[in-house]
Design a protein around this motif. Structure first.
Motif, PDB file in Angstrom:
ATOM      1  N   LEU A  51       0.819  -1.225   0.000  1.00  0.00           N
ATOM      2  CA  LEU A  51       0.000   0.000   0.000  1.00  0.00           C
ATOM      3  C   LEU A  51       0.844   1.262   0.000  1.00  0.00           C
ATOM      4  O   LEU A  51       1.898   1.345   0.649  1.00  0.00           O
ATOM      5  N   ASN A  52       0.320   2.268  -0.689  1.00  0.00           N
ATOM      6  CA  ASN A  52       0.917   3.593  -0.740  1.00  0.00           C
ATOM      7  C   ASN A  52       0.107   4.482   0.207  1.00  0.00           C
ATOM      8  O   ASN A  52      -1.044   4.810  -0.080  1.00  0.00           O
ATOM      9  N   TYR A  53       0.685   4.811   1.368  1.00  0.00           N
ATOM     10  CA  TYR A  53      -0.061   5.600   2.353  1.00  0.00           C
ATOM     11  C   TYR A  53       0.901   6.441   3.165  1.00  0.00           C
ATOM     12  O   TYR A  53       2.116   6.234   3.146  1.00  0.00           O
ATOM     13  N   ASP A  54       0.337   7.415   3.870  1.00  0.00           N
ATOM     14  CA  ASP A  54       1.133   8.278   4.733  1.00  0.00           C
ATOM     15  C   ASP A  54       0.363   8.428   6.040  1.00  0.00           C
ATOM     16  O   ASP A  54      -0.666   9.105   6.070  1.00  0.00           O
ATOM     17  N   PRO A  55       0.828   7.795   7.116  1.00  0.00           N
ATOM     18  CA  PRO A  55       0.050   7.841   8.370  1.00  0.00           C
ATOM     19  C   PRO A  55      -0.120   9.260   8.919  1.00  0.00           C
ATOM     20  O   PRO A  55      -1.024   9.509   9.708  1.00  0.00           O
ATOM     21  N   LYS A  56       0.736  10.184   8.454  1.00  0.00           N
ATOM     22  CA  LYS A  56       0.579  11.574   8.932  1.00  0.00           C
ATOM     23  C   LYS A  56      -0.541  12.280   8.175  1.00  0.00           C
ATOM     24  O   LYS A  56      -1.011  13.337   8.593  1.00  0.00           O
TER      25      LYS A  56
END
Lengths: 271, 318
Positions: A51-56
């Motif tokens: 997955l391509n994600y950014d927790p911020k």
């Protein structure tokens, strides 16, 4: 980076997540550890390999989406989101405590990283179809993954969703079925048989792959494969309770909870 | 405040203004899409589909996935108007409405078409008279029942601009404009159609003009009835209900079951705060087959029936 270079990280995270989830369930004396553990390697592969994600930026418009349709497996989901950096580790011990953000079933309004509220079965897949249609309409590049249980496939809403996904050729959508062959009370095939699940999804217009749901390399290969011209269905053959000897393939661990001795035993095995 | 003066002329099917308003909004905002269950025609969306062919998501005859897809489209940044016959979008997909829309608090607009007894002769399966009772307890979900064409347009515009789940309950039964000057649409607030202090008639949707006509009849008997257009069913306008209780008697009127709907809500509220006689005009349960006109008259959703209920309420007040 070669995808296989990701395998050590996925393995390390899957182990950490199993220990974290079982610790949550032991502390709460509530949860669904059997289904947490069958799904854990799929989740670790997605969040640390695919997955391509950014927790911020949990609302980042172009993020890949993962929807946990088997919403009762919050031990797995919350351990994963924590490992992925969506919230700090010290939230985990609040699992199912009074007014905790870590509800028994996930709520997107409480917890960053949760895409939709699930719990009643057969809800996540239709919502995932809507997310994928939104991407198709706008030409956005994000991908949508949804995990259902196998018993959950008995809910008719899944087949409404499958028909729409196949009709609209949602190549940006991947359905993963946690095929542990056990539902709450008994085997799926004894209860209301699902086989042949692969043929069913092929007939609905899906590209179907069947893999071991605990083989990180095999999961990575199918989940990270480029999107095709049809939705993809990954039947992940799994073992309910995978990783803890006394839980494996035992239906009662669907929502069984460990006593102290069982907890200690599991921690010895999960190394 | 002006008095409503319904006339035979100028009755309008509010679905026309629903769709023309939606088209105007969609021109300006590319996020707006329509989601339907093979209900393009019954939702009057044919011209919308011609103008925006790729912005109609027709899932086929499948209400559960229709509502779920609405939630997913909102997740993907769209503003979906999910439109289907009210009996199916509520009853068939009620758990999706609860979990995927209201509880998940997605920015989805649900539009219940041909609500109430619009499908009179088709029978109780197609009547949507339980929808208020099913939807009213759902937190986060604003439930609006426009009373005429003007209010329909305003409600659609407000729903598109509001960030949160909304249920719009529309009818295909023609209604007259309420002809209230200087109106402004205020969601969550009752609109005063007619001033009066002897009792309060609380109506919504297709019944507001009937309540206004009933008040005209009562006026000839020297009874000053306040008439409220209670177009937001959830959340309730508690201030208006306190004021209604102060008039000493209440009549509720709705094209819905009296159990759990507007009448139920008003009875709950007044019992908890200031008990006053409440007469509920609406439907008692599963209804026999019949035309809309017959069903309205038979169950007292008429100026005469509402007038009679008002006299009963006043009689109970003593």
């Amino acid at each position: 980076m070669l995808t296989n270079d990701k395998i050590p990280l996925i393995k390390e995270k899957a182990l950490w997540m199993r220990r974290a989830a079982f610790t949550m369930v032991h502390r709460a004396q509530l949860g669904h550890p059997g289904g947490d553990f069958s799904a854990m390697d799929v989740l670790a592969t997605l969040y640390f390999g695919v997955l391509n994600y950014d927790p911020k930026r949990p609302d980042w418009a172009d993020r890949d989406r993962f929807i946990m349709s088997k919403g009762h497996a919050t031990g797995a989901l919350y351990a994963t989101l924590c490992a992925a950096g969506y919230f700090p580790e010290d939230w985990l011990p609040t699992y199912m405590q009074t007014k905790s953000l870590l509800n028994g079933h996930p709520n997107r309004n409480y917890l960053p990283g949760v895409e939709t509220n699930t719990g009643p079965l057969g809800h996540g897949f239709p919502v995932a179809v809507g997310v994928a249609i939104a991407g198709q309409l706008s030409g956005a590049g994000y991908r949508t993954y949804v995990l259902t249980g196998d018993g959950e496939q008995q809910e008719g809403s899944n087949w409404e969703a499958a028909m729409v996904a196949g009709h609209r050729k949602l190549g940006n959508l991947t359905l993963i079925i946690d095929r542990n062959r056990l539902q709450q009370g008994a085997g799926t095939e004894e209860t209301s048989g699902l086989d042949p699940l692969d043929d069913k999804y092929r007939a609905f217009g899906f590209e179907v792959c069947e893999v071991s749901g605990h083989d990180h390399a095999a999961l990575l290969a199918v989940l990270a494969a480029p999107p095709g011209d049809r939705p993809r269905c990954v039947i992940a053959n799994t073992v309910k309770g995978k990783g803890v000897s006394f839980m494996e393939n035992v239906a009662s661990w669907h929502h069984g909870v460990p006593n102290d001795a069982q907890y200690e035993q599991a921690m010895k095995e999960l190394v | 405040m002006a008095t409503a003066a319904p006339t035979a002329a100028g009755f309008q099917d509010c679905r026309n203004i629903w769709v023309s308003t939606l088209e105007q909004l969609a021109e300006a905002d590319p996020r707006i899409v329509a989601v339907v269950n093979d209900s393009v025609g019954s939702s009057k969306l044919n011209s919308f589909q011609k103008k925006f062919p790729d912005r109609v998501v027709n899932v086929g005859i499948a209400e559960q996935v229709m509502v779920g897809v609405g939630a997913g489209l909102a997740n993907g940044g769209r503003i979906p108007f999910v439109s289907a016959a009210s009996c199916f979008i509520t009853g068939r997909a009620l758990e999706q409405v609860k979990a995927d829309i209201a509880y998940a608090n997605f920015n989805v607009k649900l539009v219940g078409q041909s609500s109430g007894v619009a499908y009179g002769e088709l029978g109780a399966t197609h009547h949507s008279i339980e929808d208020f009772a099913w939807l009213r307890p759902l937190a986060n979900l604003t439930v609006i029942v426009p009373a005429d064409a003007w209010e329909t347009a305003e409600a659609v515009k407000w729903a598109a601009a509001h960030d949160g789940p909304v249920f719009l309950r529309l009818s295909r039964m023609p209604v007259p404009d309420l002809q209230i000057p200087n109106r402004s649409f205020r969601p969550g607030k009752a609109e005063t159609v007619r001033q009066g202090g002897d009792l309060t008639i609380i109506a919504c949707g297709t019944t507001v003009h009937l309540a206004a006509a009933a008040a005209e009849r009562l006026a000839t008997e020297g009874i000053a009835a306040r008439v409220l257009n209670f177009s937001t069913i959830n959340p309730l306008d508690e201030e208006a209900l306190h004021a209604a209780s102060a008039t000493g008697a209440i009549v509720t009127v709705e094209e819905a079951s009296v159990r759990g709907g507007l009448g139920g809500a008003v009875a709950e509220f007044t019992a908890a705060h200031k008990p006053v006689p409440v007469e509920r005009v609406g439907f008692p349960g599963f209804l026999p087959t019949g035309s809309v006109d017959w069903l309205f008259r038979e169950y007292g959703l008429s100026p005469e029936g509402i007038e009679a209920a008002a006299l009963r309420a006043l009689g109970r007040r003593g």
